[in-house]
Design an enzyme around this catalytic site. Structure first.
Site, PDB file in Angstrom:
ATOM      1  N   HIS A   1     -16.874 -52.921 -40.051  1.00 44.43           N
ATOM      2  CA  HIS A   1     -16.113 -51.928 -40.001  1.00 44.43           C
ATOM      3  C   HIS A   1     -15.155 -52.136 -38.817  1.00 44.43           C
ATOM      4  O   HIS A   1     -14.285 -51.496 -38.345  1.00 44.43           O
ATOM      5  CB  HIS A   1     -17.739 -51.179 -39.636  1.00 44.43           C
TER       6      HIS A   1
ATOM      7  N   HIS B   1     -11.008 -50.431 -35.339  1.00 41.30           N
ATOM      8  CA  HIS B   1     -11.380 -51.164 -36.320  1.00 41.30           C
ATOM      9  C   HIS B   1     -10.349 -51.652 -36.187  1.00 41.30           C
ATOM     10  O   HIS B   1      -9.487 -52.578 -36.793  1.00 41.30           O
ATOM     11  CB  HIS B   1     -11.296 -49.720 -37.628  1.00 41.30           C
TER      12      HIS B   1
ATOM     13  N   GLU C   1     -19.663 -41.023 -34.031  1.00 39.08           N
ATOM     14  CA  GLU C   1     -19.977 -42.093 -33.243  1.00 39.08           C
ATOM     15  C   GLU C   1     -20.969 -41.172 -31.893  1.00 39.08           C
ATOM     16  O   GLU C   1     -21.229 -42.039 -31.695  1.00 39.08           O
ATOM     17  CB  GLU C   1     -19.328 -43.193 -33.340  1.00 39.08           C
TER      18      GLU C   1
ATOM     19  N   GLU D   1     -10.322 -68.988 -23.683  1.00 33.48           N
ATOM     20  CA  GLU D   1     -10.494 -67.738 -22.684  1.00 33.48           C
ATOM     21  C   GLU D   1     -11.637 -67.496 -23.353  1.00 33.48           C
ATOM     22  O   GLU D   1     -12.314 -66.591 -22.139  1.00 33.48           O
ATOM     23  CB  GLU D   1      -8.374 -67.081 -23.012  1.00 33.48           C
TER      24      GLU D   1
ATOM     25  N   HIS E   1     -14.651 -47.862 -29.796  1.00 33.72           N
ATOM     26  CA  HIS E   1     -14.772 -48.064 -30.979  1.00 33.72           C
ATOM     27  C   HIS E   1     -13.659 -48.618 -31.776  1.00 33.72           C
ATOM     28  O   HIS E   1     -12.565 -47.416 -31.691  1.00 33.72           O
ATOM     29  CB  HIS E   1     -15.949 -47.746 -32.075  1.00 33.72           C
TER      30      HIS E   1
HETATM   31  O1  2HA Z   1     -14.039 -41.897 -35.741  1.00 35.37           O
HETATM   32  O2  2HA Z   1     -14.384 -44.852 -36.881  1.00 35.37           O
HETATM   33  O3  2HA Z   1     -16.933 -45.373 -37.713  1.00 35.37           O
HETATM   34  C1  2HA Z   1     -14.229 -43.001 -36.669  1.00 35.37           C
HETATM   35  C2  2HA Z   1     -14.556 -44.136 -36.742  1.00 35.37           C
HETATM   36  C3  2HA Z   1     -16.041 -44.060 -37.585  1.00 35.37           C
HETATM   37 ZN    ZN Z   2     -15.050 -47.113 -36.874  1.00 31.31          ZN
END
Ligand code: 2HA
Ligand code: ZN
Length: 301
Positions: free
Chosen positions: A236, A167, A141, A195, A165
């Site tokens: 995602h 998940h 990414e 909050e 980033h």
């Molecule tokens: O790094 O999360 O979006 C792996 C991921 C791709």
């Molecule tokens: Zn990801």
């Protein structure tokens, strides 16, 4: 699409071993890298980084680059051209997690799982100067990170050096049940917990399901990050930015917690989001007034 174009040749030159006897504090022990490593461990503990999921980048200060330089490879990797260009990041250095490397392992072996890359004078190529041992390269990414760092620096908020980033389960679940509209999602999250409007008064952006690591995702996210500090990647995860590791991790955690509370309340309510009690728009305005927050008015009724 192959974001990094000439990847196969990139390490043709090879990367030298880390320098031997050097003075100063090892890169792994510098404050910025300790913060970086801690965030990776905390995200893993939260369960947001299955397998090699998630990634983190940090735009280093000049002083931090100087304090790392004696540990840089004698021979950096070759320059690797990207499909994106950002003139305002020319000469920048980023600490970044590696493609295919696991957040779970960062703390155990930082110089294998994290690297420092330098950006060239044209702002369109990177080379590895530290870490990501054994032929590693920045996260898949990295195009998103790179474009968003550029947008943040240029206009949105130059103090934001960190992009993260993850998940998180409940954010991903929420993106399955709610219209993918920034106003609708932000209002649901603001009203989940008092909050939230304090932590993300600008609201949360959203992009539909897109191919991970794609230029399409990078460009769509960077557009939204001109406005928002966090953007949901539907089905995602979540992308968040901040000026320091605590607030960036805190933003990720606050959005995820709000998504969880929203989902729990719907489940407790027999599947309905018509709740007996909620945070009203007047309540939101009162919170904003009391803290002098610059709230996204378009998201209030
Ligand atoms: O790094 O999360 O979006 C792996 C991921 C791709
Ligand atoms: Zn990801």
């Amino acid at each position: 699409m192959d974001v990094f174009g000439t990847m196969q040749d990139a390490f043709g030159q090879g990367v030298s071993a880390v320098k031997g006897a050097v003075s100063g504090v090892a890169v792994e022990n510098l404050p910025f890298m300790r913060g970086f490593i801690r965030l990776c461990s905390d995200g893993w503990q939260e369960g947001w980084h299955e397998r090699n999921g998630g990634n983190l980048s940090y735009r280093m200060t000049h002083a931090e680059v100087d304090s790392c330089k004696s540990f840089f490879y004698d021979v950096p990797s070759s320059w690797v051209k990207m499909s994106v260009q950002a003139k305002n990041l020319a000469g920048a250095y980023f600490a970044v997690t590696g493609a295919g490397r696991y957040m779970r392992n960062v703390q155990l072996d930082p110089s294998f799982n994290v690297g420092i890359v330098e950006i060239n004078a044209a702002g369109d190529s990177w080379r590895l100067v530290w870490g990501l041992k054994d032929g590693g390269m920045p996260t898949s990414e990295f195009a998103s990170h790179f474009l968003i760092h550029s947008v943040r620096l240029a206009s949105a908020d130059p103090t934001h050096r960190i992009l993260y980033h993850a998940h998180p389960d409940n954010v991903i679940a929420l993106s399955k049940i709610i219209p993918l509209d920034a106003r609708i999602i932000t209002r649901a999250l603001w009203k989940a917990h008092t909050e939230c409007i304090m932590v993300f008064p600008k609201g949360i952006g959203v992009v539909p399901c897109m191919v991970p690591g794609s230029m399409e995702l990078a460009r769509a996210t960077s557009e939204l990050m001109k406005t928002y500090d966090a953007v949901i990647w539907a089905q995602h995860g979540l992308f968040a930015s901040g000026p320091d590791f605590d607030s960036t991790f805190g933003l990720m955690q606050t959005v995820e917690k709000a998504a969880k509370i929203h989902g729990l309340a719907i489940a407790m309510n027999g599947g309905s989001s018509e709740f007996a009690n909620t945070i009203t728009d007047d309540d939101l305005r009162a919170i904003a007034r009391s803290l002098n927050l610059k709230v996204n008015e378009a998201f209030l009724s």
